[in-house]
Design a protein around this motif. Structure first.
Motif, mmCIF file in Angstrom:
data_model
loop_
_atom_site.group_PDB
_atom_site.id
_atom_site.type_symbol
_atom_site.label_atom_id
_atom_site.label_comp_id
_atom_site.label_asym_id
_atom_site.label_seq_id
_atom_site.Cartn_x
_atom_site.Cartn_y
_atom_site.Cartn_z
ATOM 1 N N UNK A 239 0.882 -1.067 -0.218
ATOM 2 C CA UNK A 239 0.095 0.000 -0.048
ATOM 3 C C UNK A 239 0.899 1.379 0.233
ATOM 4 N N UNK A 240 0.533 2.363 -0.862
ATOM 5 C CA UNK A 240 1.287 3.554 -0.841
ATOM 6 C C UNK A 240 0.116 4.656 -0.917
ATOM 7 N N UNK A 241 0.376 5.614 -0.064
ATOM 8 C CA UNK A 241 -0.612 6.720 -0.078
ATOM 9 C C UNK A 241 -0.026 7.804 -0.832
ATOM 10 N N UNK A 242 -0.857 8.559 -1.745
ATOM 11 C CA UNK A 242 -0.248 9.603 -2.628
ATOM 12 C C UNK A 242 0.066 10.739 -2.013
ATOM 13 N N UNK B 64 6.089 12.436 -0.767
ATOM 14 C CA UNK B 64 7.043 11.470 -0.621
ATOM 15 C C UNK B 64 7.256 10.005 -1.167
ATOM 16 N N UNK B 65 6.074 9.854 -1.661
ATOM 17 C CA UNK B 65 5.920 8.614 -2.284
ATOM 18 C C UNK B 65 6.408 8.674 -3.821
ATOM 19 N N UNK C 296 5.933 4.837 -4.996
ATOM 20 C CA UNK C 296 6.788 3.875 -4.390
ATOM 21 C C UNK C 296 6.946 3.818 -2.963
ATOM 22 N N UNK C 297 7.913 2.948 -2.459
ATOM 23 C CA UNK C 297 8.540 3.068 -0.978
ATOM 24 C C UNK C 297 9.939 2.743 -0.982
ATOM 25 N N UNK C 298 10.321 2.451 0.243
ATOM 26 C CA UNK C 298 11.775 2.002 0.518
ATOM 27 C C UNK C 298 12.120 0.911 -0.406
ATOM 28 N N UNK D 149 10.991 -0.006 -3.289
ATOM 29 C CA UNK D 149 11.099 0.360 -4.821
ATOM 30 C C UNK D 149 9.666 0.761 -5.169
ATOM 31 N N UNK D 150 9.489 0.683 -6.599
ATOM 32 C CA UNK D 150 8.213 1.050 -7.218
ATOM 33 C C UNK D 150 7.111 0.139 -6.869
ATOM 34 N N UNK D 151 5.836 0.853 -6.621
ATOM 35 C CA UNK D 151 4.688 -0.131 -6.302
ATOM 36 C C UNK D 151 3.830 0.272 -7.675
ATOM 37 N N UNK D 152 3.512 1.258 -8.210
ATOM 38 C CA UNK D 152 2.599 1.370 -9.278
ATOM 39 C C UNK D 152 2.982 2.720 -10.026
ATOM 40 N N UNK D 153 3.021 2.824 -11.373
ATOM 41 C CA UNK D 153 3.327 3.936 -12.316
ATOM 42 C C UNK D 153 2.272 4.285 -13.026
#
Length: 313
Positions: A52-55, A58-59, A70-72, A74-78
């Protein structure tokens, strides 16, 4: 906005399509979310727990040809910009966005299918007042001849976007207007992404544009537009850049009370302006309820003279 209350979707709704860069199919599902949760992407997998990643500012992981979150790890969604633009343009404050692939589907190249999906789901007011990010002083970023600037504007969120391409079919175009749900639907949501035939092989070799086609991208060669149906607007190119700006500026995390001006901008510049704004705590404040006197469609200017504004020095 007429509503002073935060909103979310009334129910779930799904879309499926291919990613414009990776060429991988994915299902995108929008779900209701509670007040003050914002927009949250949840990447699902067959063999592991969702990520999960909040918009937020920092994301952001990359902004080269699309906005990547993404987070630490790496990428989650593009390629999230069209979905973010639809939510921001329609005034949807909170939503869970579930996706089972690495990239938001490009669909027809615009935000119109996402607007239609939101309409099918419906929008519901929540029991918390809407918060705004009110810009207090100008914040400007320049990259060579390009610039982006946020400045105070109490009458809502205003866009003034100008582009310039060395192509006879585009040239210099401008879009200016107060962005409300009515204006977003009518003037921006259907504008499609575009590219140039001469760049296709280079982009695909670099891992981009593998899902691009004439079904989801306005493609130009030296003579003009290759798509059989032509353009949806005579100035569809600048309208799409304005649509992207709405989505990229949503990375601020709250709707803006501001004017945004850009010249020869793109995802990277839009994000840099958001980053510069939020890095300067004296440049903004958070307020509740909309400014008074806002009117849907106020001051809309489309197709103004191309020299209406240019980079300031």
């Amino acid at each position: 906005m007429k509503s002073e209350m935060q909103t979310t979707l009334s129910g779930p709704v799904s879309l499926r399509g291919v990613g414009v860069h990776g060429g991988v199919e994915a299902t995108l599902t929008f779900k209701p979310a509670p007040a003050d949760s914002g927009i949250v992407f949840s990447r699902t997998f067959a063999d592991q727990a969702p990520r999960r990643i909040s918009v937020s500012r920092q994301s952001v992981q990359a902004t080269d040809l699309a906005t990547v979150l993404g987070d630490r790890s790496g990428a989650v969604v593009s390629t999230v910009e069209h979905a973010l633009a639809a939510f921001a343009g329609l005034g949807v404050d909170n939503a869970e966005v579930e996706i089972d692939g690495p990239e938001v589907p490009i669909l027809d190249g615009s935000a119109a299918p996402i607007v239609e999906a939101v309409d099918r789901a419906g929008v519901t007011a929540l029991g918390a007042r809407r918060k705004y990010l009110k810009v207090l002083k100008p914040v400007r970023v320049e990259n060579g001849a390009s610039f982006g600037e946020l400045s105070p504007y109490d009458a809502g969120f205003r866009l003034e976007v100008e582009i310039e391409f060395d192509h006879a079919f585009i040239g210099r175009q401008r879009f200016a207007g107060n962005v409300t749900p009515a204006v977003f639907r009518r003037e921006l949501s259907a504008a499609r992404t575009f590219g140039f035939l001469k760049d296709v092989e280079r982009l695909r070799a670099a891992g981009y544009a593998r899902g691009a086609s004439l079904d989801n991208t306005v493609c130009l060669d030296t003579d003009g537009v290759l798509n059989a149906e032509g353009l949806r607007f005579t100035d569809e190119f600048v309208r799409h850049k304005a649509l992207d700006a709405v989505g990229d500026l949503a990375l601020a995390g709250l709707p803006l009370l501001a004017r945004y001006r850009s010249f020869r901008g793109g995802h990277k510049l839009n994000y840099q302006v958001v980053d510069a704004l939020l890095a300067d705590r004296s440049a903004f404040t958070v307020v509740e309820a909309p400014a008074r006197g806002r009117r849907e469609g106020a001051e809309l200017v489309v197709g103004a003279p191309v020299l209406a504004f240019a980079p300031e020095r």
